[in-house]
Write a protein that holds these residues in place. Sequence first.
Motif, PDB file in Angstrom:
ATOM      1  N   LYS A   1       0.851  -1.183   0.000  1.00  0.00           N
ATOM      2  CA  LYS A   1       0.000   0.000   0.000  1.00  0.00           C
ATOM      3  C   LYS A   1       0.887   1.234   0.000  1.00  0.00           C
ATOM      4  CE  LYS A   1      -4.121   1.701   2.173  1.00  0.00           C
ATOM      5  NZ  LYS A   1      -5.210   1.362   3.047  1.00  0.00           N
ATOM      6  N   GLU A   2       0.487   2.241  -0.765  1.00  0.00           N
ATOM      7  CA  GLU A   2       1.264   3.471  -0.819  1.00  0.00           C
ATOM      8  C   GLU A   2       0.431   4.604  -0.218  1.00  0.00           C
ATOM      9  OE1 GLU A   2       3.478   6.242  -4.109  1.00  0.00           O
ATOM     10  OE2 GLU A   2       3.505   4.067  -4.363  1.00  0.00           O
ATOM     11  N   VAL A   3       1.001   5.291   0.768  1.00  0.00           N
ATOM     12  CA  VAL A   3       0.331   6.400   1.444  1.00  0.00           C
ATOM     13  C   VAL A   3       1.286   7.580   1.460  1.00  0.00           C
ATOM     14  CG1 VAL A   3      -0.737   7.184   3.582  1.00  0.00           C
ATOM     15  CG2 VAL A   3      -0.978   4.801   2.894  1.00  0.00           C
ATOM     16  N   ASN A   4       0.849   8.707   0.909  1.00  0.00           N
ATOM     17  CA  ASN A   4       1.660   9.935   0.851  1.00  0.00           C
ATOM     18  C   ASN A   4       3.043   9.687   0.244  1.00  0.00           C
ATOM     19  OD1 ASN A   4      -0.416  11.396   2.042  1.00  0.00           O
ATOM     20  ND2 ASN A   4       0.340  10.988   4.095  1.00  0.00           N
ATOM     21  N   GLY A   5       3.089   8.914  -0.819  1.00  0.00           N
ATOM     22  CA  GLY A   5       4.350   8.661  -1.496  1.00  0.00           C
ATOM     23  C   GLY A   5       5.250   7.650  -0.815  1.00  0.00           C
ATOM     24  N   ARG A   6       4.817   7.084   0.280  1.00  0.00           N
ATOM     25  CA  ARG A   6       5.612   6.083   0.993  1.00  0.00           C
ATOM     26  C   ARG A   6       4.957   4.717   0.833  1.00  0.00           C
ATOM     27  NH1 ARG A   6       8.999   5.952   6.378  1.00  0.00           N
ATOM     28  NH2 ARG A   6       9.219   3.719   6.375  1.00  0.00           N
ATOM     29  N   ARG A   7       5.764   3.732   0.547  1.00  0.00           N
ATOM     30  CA  ARG A   7       5.267   2.386   0.281  1.00  0.00           C
ATOM     31  C   ARG A   7       5.375   1.525   1.535  1.00  0.00           C
ATOM     32  NH1 ARG A   7       7.121  -2.575  -1.844  1.00  0.00           N
ATOM     33  NH2 ARG A   7       5.652  -3.482  -3.317  1.00  0.00           N
ATOM     34  N   TYR A   8       4.264   0.851   1.858  1.00  0.00           N
ATOM     35  CA  TYR A   8       4.225  -0.081   2.976  1.00  0.00           C
ATOM     36  C   TYR A   8       3.921  -1.462   2.410  1.00  0.00           C
ATOM     37  CZ  TYR A   8       3.941   4.087   5.834  1.00  0.00           C
ATOM     38  OH  TYR A   8       4.200   5.286   6.418  1.00  0.00           O
ATOM     39  N   SER A   9       4.773  -2.434   2.719  1.00  0.00           N
ATOM     40  CA  SER A   9       4.598  -3.774   2.165  1.00  0.00           C
ATOM     41  C   SER A   9       3.366  -4.437   2.765  1.00  0.00           C
ATOM     42  CB  SER A   9       5.840  -4.618   2.436  1.00  0.00           C
ATOM     43  OG  SER A   9       6.010  -4.790   3.822  1.00  0.00           O
ATOM     44  N   GLY A  10       2.901  -5.470   2.088  1.00  0.00           N
ATOM     45  CA  GLY A  10       1.760  -6.227   2.575  1.00  0.00           C
ATOM     46  C   GLY A  10       2.207  -7.295   3.553  1.00  0.00           C
ATOM     47  N   PHE A  11       1.235  -7.975   4.135  1.00  0.00           N
ATOM     48  CA  PHE A  11       1.526  -9.046   5.082  1.00  0.00           C
ATOM     49  C   PHE A  11       1.462 -10.381   4.353  1.00  0.00           C
ATOM     50  CE2 PHE A  11       0.065  -5.654   7.819  1.00  0.00           C
ATOM     51  CZ  PHE A  11       0.998  -5.697   8.838  1.00  0.00           C
ATOM     52  N   ASN A  12       2.393 -11.261   4.664  1.00  0.00           N
ATOM     53  CA  ASN A  12       2.379 -12.614   4.127  1.00  0.00           C
ATOM     54  C   ASN A  12       1.547 -13.454   5.082  1.00  0.00           C
ATOM     55  OD1 ASN A  12       2.807 -15.140   3.135  1.00  0.00           O
ATOM     56  ND2 ASN A  12       5.039 -15.042   3.181  1.00  0.00           N
ATOM     57  N   LEU A  13       0.325 -13.753   4.698  1.00  0.00           N
ATOM     58  CA  LEU A  13      -0.599 -14.428   5.596  1.00  0.00           C
ATOM     59  C   LEU A  13      -0.296 -15.916   5.756  1.00  0.00           C
ATOM     60  CD1 LEU A  13      -3.848 -12.607   4.506  1.00  0.00           C
ATOM     61  CD2 LEU A  13      -2.309 -12.063   6.365  1.00  0.00           C
TER      62      LEU A  13
ATOM     63  N   LEU B   1       4.265  -1.682  13.323  1.00  0.00           N
ATOM     64  CA  LEU B   1       3.098  -0.928  13.796  1.00  0.00           C
ATOM     65  C   LEU B   1       2.653   0.096  12.752  1.00  0.00           C
ATOM     66  CD1 LEU B   1       4.025  -0.382  17.557  1.00  0.00           C
ATOM     67  CD2 LEU B   1       2.219  -1.837  16.639  1.00  0.00           C
ATOM     68  N   ALA B   2       3.601   0.740  12.094  1.00  0.00           N
ATOM     69  CA  ALA B   2       3.261   1.696  11.031  1.00  0.00           C
ATOM     70  C   ALA B   2       2.549   0.984   9.887  1.00  0.00           C
ATOM     71  CB  ALA B   2       4.516   2.401  10.526  1.00  0.00           C
ATOM     72  N   LYS B   3       3.030  -0.205   9.541  1.00  0.00           N
ATOM     73  CA  LYS B   3       2.407  -0.973   8.460  1.00  0.00           C
ATOM     74  C   LYS B   3       0.993  -1.401   8.843  1.00  0.00           C
ATOM     75  CE  LYS B   3       4.227  -5.064   7.363  1.00  0.00           C
ATOM     76  NZ  LYS B   3       4.976  -6.160   6.700  1.00  0.00           N
ATOM     77  N   LEU B   4       0.798  -1.830  10.094  1.00  0.00           N
ATOM     78  CA  LEU B   4      -0.542  -2.205  10.572  1.00  0.00           C
ATOM     79  C   LEU B   4      -1.492  -1.012  10.532  1.00  0.00           C
ATOM     80  CD1 LEU B   4       0.418  -4.448  13.621  1.00  0.00           C
ATOM     81  CD2 LEU B   4      -0.841  -5.209  11.610  1.00  0.00           C
TER      82      LEU B   4
END
Length: 167
Positions: free
Chosen positions: A66-78, A126-129
Amino acid sequence: PAEFKVLKNDDETGSRRWKPMGKSIANLYRYSEVSESITKRFIEALPTVDSDIVTLKEIKEVSKPKEVNGRRYSGFNLLNESDLKLFKEISDGSYLISGFNNKLLRKKLYEDSGNQKNINRMTRTLAKLRKHGIIKKAARKNNYYLTAKGRRITTSLQLYTGKEVLA
């Protein structure tokens, strides 16, 4: 009650500030507000076993970057054991009243919880969550709570993966 805060006039400056709640009858209105919010969180936390609640779309969103404000956060490997352990831990009922923070989760998830590497890793987690909408930050505190979306996802993951994987 000192753990909870009440908005009072400051004697020195005259402005209104959040102060620890006392045992006075004057704080009854605040006791009811705090009790109502805790009860609401308990009701939202009741597990739902309906398999139609969490759609495949929600689970795919959490597993994709997911990308928020130009910053990319990876997904979770379920399918990853450490991610499943994280979801199990944040869905623990003991965090319903006071929430959880970086230090509490580190103690539960990592053996060497004081290591700077683990502190940084948990901060990023925590930021990713938060960016995926699974947890929300409590106002004026460093504590986090599970959102309704997070509760649906964690309950479904525990239901689908089975107890032997999460134990």
